[in-house]
Design an enzyme around this catalytic site. Structure first.
Site, short mmCIF file in Angstrom:
data_model
loop_
_atom_site.label_atom_id
_atom_site.label_comp_id
_atom_site.label_asym_id
_atom_site.label_seq_id
_atom_site.Cartn_x
_atom_site.Cartn_y
_atom_site.Cartn_z
N ASP A 417 0.86 -1.17 0.00
CA ASP A 417 0.00 0.00 0.00
C ASP A 417 0.91 1.23 0.00
O ASP A 417 2.07 1.15 0.39
CB ASP A 417 -0.89 -0.04 1.26
CG ASP A 417 -1.73 1.20 1.38
OD1 ASP A 417 -2.37 1.59 0.39
OD2 ASP A 417 -1.73 1.80 2.47
N THR A 419 -0.01 4.76 1.26
CA THR A 419 -0.15 5.62 2.44
C THR A 419 0.14 4.84 3.72
O THR A 419 -0.50 3.83 4.00
CB THR A 419 -1.56 6.22 2.51
OG1 THR A 419 -1.83 6.91 1.29
CG2 THR A 419 -1.68 7.19 3.67
N ASP A 617 -1.30 -0.94 6.22
CA ASP A 617 -1.45 -0.49 7.61
C ASP A 617 -2.86 -0.07 7.98
O ASP A 617 -3.13 0.25 9.13
CB ASP A 617 -0.50 0.68 7.88
CG ASP A 617 -0.99 1.98 7.26
OD1 ASP A 617 -1.63 1.92 6.18
OD2 ASP A 617 -0.75 3.05 7.84
#
Length: 729
Positions: A417, A419, A617
């Protein structure tokens, strides 16, 4: 009441989460983690001593007590066995062999008297486990030891007490050969192996003990009557606690008064202290600096971050890797096969062996039983797993279970991912670009007032940007959010929309082409452009940038060096995503992708035959983390992501993935080494013990040598596993 019977079938439901401190103890077997009970004892399957499922403050005392008992039995047994061995071997010493006392009654009776306590007192833990295994038909290594030692002792005792029952061919001047020295020395050698094994096993929990030591034993409780020092397990949620200079923060909580700087390297890996004032969160186990503050306890015991780490490591150390299935299958048929080989050895020596055939037959049969103990085979995998997962915990790499560690070794593609994984996850508002006819501050006030109702990280950046300019925000009405699109609402009679161009078009906003052209340069510079419409008309752009983590470029270089293909999945704009991917040298990028799309993409990669790991996250990453062969969660992210992942990087640093892969390679290599040597040892040892060299070289393997070899094989497996404590990640 013992729990082991039910636990064998329902182990996963019992003690699913081990309490961090002052918990009810649960004991388990390192070779059979499904065996659980609430008190110390021996494994009903393999006979090994059960150990605590997780290490607690009192674990050292308990481990040391068992080690002391076994050590005492070893030394006393050795003191008794040594003269037995010397008396039995006196006939080979030049000058003594012809002495009449060497094979006289006094010597034989002394051997009997000394060997009896050596075998039946010193060796009782071994023999009792062997007897239990026979009664319950759970044949294991102690079955072989008990039968071998018992055969040597009872045969010798019968020769002493009832020599007339033996045929003349087995008697020499009215005396039958005795093997007390073999029984006594084998017991002592196996006890030595147990002592060395216990010492080594106490070291495998060193990683958890080090984590436990981060928590202070007491806390300073603030009450109306002043400060009182209380044990850590008496702290309750809501208690006010004082943390003075140099103290460790006792539990997770929030500062209510005072200020200080706290060293949080345990979590962040950064040695620089972090300033803490009222309202800031603090984590149990971190070290307070020169200031003093009062905190309110919010998470205690196993709910603290430190407690969760300890529980995760403890559970992972008891989990089983798929490769262990090979060892389990072999061990399941091994003992019956060894018993059959021992019986066949005895029969062949009685039929084909030279005189004295019975003596040769019993020596070889006992040697086969002793040397073939499958302890090394059973320990090969769990010891490597325990040490390897503990080593990872020291580096902030928490492995959820052994299966994740084994799968990680095979990963060929890493999906990440953007961000919070590649970037800091803390976006900042960097450009406010209103269209003609809109005042910049009013434009930002309206957009930020709307975004304060959103939970998106980009929304938080816009709100913070407005507050930094001292802009007063107002509550909006009719707020609504479209996942992956944008938000809309009303304020002071005006309608406001913030989001992607497609979202605005769906809301009947036209004339976005000019704004899209302006956004191109921003996106190519790695910024995220958010389009704003006010009263049904395009009103401008807000540009947000999320800085790339300083460690990301180094981490990607290392992952490429490991041969991984790196793919970035993000819901961000294609140009922004492409700019970040180009800057970092990623192999592929998929942008403007929703959570369901991430799952589908991971499925597609796996369908192509690739072994996929996914790092993320956020809550939106959880489904894809579960779909990947190995999910990797950033410890700085959400609890949902961490629960969905097989590996958690406590420090939230992408370099931890490289460490995890290195750990996987080292651990699996260590397991294969252990299994290879365990199989090789038995493949070579059993024929040697059976006497395969005798027809060619006249050599027989003494049961004593077989006992020493068996003990050393187990110790060598543990010693090899302990090498993982020093492996460089």
């Amino acid at each position: 009441m013992p729990l082991s019977e039910a636990a064998v079938e329902h182990g996963s439901h019992l003690a699913a989460k081990v309490a961090f401190s002052a918990a009810k103890p649960v004991y388990t077997c390192p070779m059979h983690p499904e065996v659980l009970q609430d008190h110390p004892g021996n494994c009903p399957k393999c006979g090994m001593t059960l150990e605590l499922r997780t290490v607690t403050a009192g674990a050292n005392d308990e481990e040391n007590a068992e080690l002391r008992v076994m050590t005492r039995r070893f030394w006393i047994g050795a003191a008794l066995a040594m003269p037995v061995f010397c008396l039995a071997m006196a006939h080979v010493v030049p000058g003594l062999g012809r002495q009449p006392w060497v094979d006289g009654n006094l010597s034989r009776w002394l051997q009997f008297a000394l060997a009896t306590p050596a075998v039946w007192w010193a060796g009782w833990p071994l023999l009792s486990r062997g007897w239990r295994s026979i009664v319950t038909l759970q044949l294991n290594m102690f079955t072989l030891i008990a039968i071998g030692v018992g055969a040597a002792f009872f045969l010798s005792a019968a020769a002493m007490l009832m020599p007339g029952m033996f045929p003349d061919t087995l008697q020499n001047m009215g005396k039958v050969a005795i093997y007390f020295e073999s029984a006594a020395v084998i017991v002592v050698l196996v006890l030595l192996g147990q002592v060395l094994e216990l010492r080594a096993r106490t070291r495998t929990g060193s990683a958890i003990k080090a984590l436990l030591n981060l928590a202070p034993p007491t806390a300073r409780q603030v009450t109306t009557g002043g400060d009182h020092e209380v044990p850590l397990d008496q702290v309750k949620v809501g208690d006010w606690l004082r943390v003075v200079p140099g103290d460790r923060v006792p539990v997770d909580g929030v500062v209510v008064e005072g200020h200080s700087s706290v060293e949080e390297s345990m979590i962040t890996g950064e040695p620089l202290p972090v300033e803490k004032t009222a309202g800031d969160k603090v984590t149990g186990g971190t070290v307070n600096g020169p200031g003093s503050f009062v905190m309110r306890a919010e998470r205690i015991g196993s709910d603290t971050l430190l407690g969760q780490i300890v529980n995760m490591v403890a559970e992972a150390q008891r989990s089983r890797a798929p490769i262990q299935g090979l060892a389990d299958k072999v061990a399941g048929i091994f003992v019956p096969v060894v018993l059959a080989v021992s019986a066949l050895t005895f029969a062949l020596w009685m039929w084909l062996g030279p005189e004295p055939t019975f003596a040769h037959a019993i020596v070889c049969a006992v040697a086969v039983l002793i040397i073939a103990c499958p302890c090394a085979l059973g320990l090969a995998t769990p010891m490597s797993i325990m040490v390897g997962i503990g080593r990872g915990a020291q580096e902030g790499v928490l492995v959820k279970n052994a299966e994740a560690l084994e799968r990680l070794e095979k990963v060929t593609t890493l999906v990440v991912d953007k961000t919070g994984t590649l970037t800091e996850g803390k976006p900042k508002l960097v450009n406010v670009l209103p269209a003609g006819g809109f005042d910049a501050k009013e434009f930002l006030r309206l957009a930020a007032s709307l975004e304060q109702s959103s939970e998106h990280p980009l929304a938080a950046a816009i709100v913070q940007g407005a507050k930094d300019q001292a802009i007063v925000l107002e509550a909006v009405k009719d707020f609504r959010s479209v996942t992956g699109g944008g938000v809309a609402g009303a304020l002071g009679g005006r309608t406001i929309m913030v989001g992607k161009p497609d979202f605005l078009r769906d809301e009947k906003i036209v004339g976005l082409e000019t704004l899209e052209a302006s956004a191109t340069n921003l996106q190519e510079d790695g910024k995220t452009a958010m389009f704003v419409a006010i009263d049904g008309k395009p009103a401008g752009i807000l540009a947000v940038a999320d800085p790339i983590k300083s460690s990301t470029a180094e981490a990607i270089g290392e992952l490429h060096a490991l041969g991984l293909q790196l793919v970035m999945l993000t819901g961000d704009n294609r140009r922004t995503a492409a700019a970040v991917a180009k800057k970092l040298g990623l192999d592929a990028v998929e942008a403007e992708i929703e959570p369901a799309g991430k799952v589908a993409y991971v499925k597609k990669l796996r369908a192509e035959g690739k072994h996929v790991a996914m790092a993320g996250d956020g809550i939106n990453d959880a489904p894809a983390l579960s779909e990947a062969e190995v999910g990797i969660a950033m410890g700085t992210g959400t609890d949902v992501a961490m629960q969905s992942a097989g590996v958690t990087l406590v420090k939230g640093d992408l370099r931890g993935i490289g460490k995890a892969i290195h750990l996987s390679h080292a651990t699996m290599r260590n397991i294969r080494e252990n299994l290879f040597f365990a199989f090789l040892y038995n493949a070579l040892g059993i024929p040697l013990a059976a006497g395969v060299l005798y027809p060619f070289f006249g050599l027989l393997l003494s049961p004593m040598i077989a006992g020493a070899a068996m003990s050393l094989s187990s110790v060598s497996v543990i010693a090899n596993a302990l090498r993982l404590r020093k492996v460089r990640l």
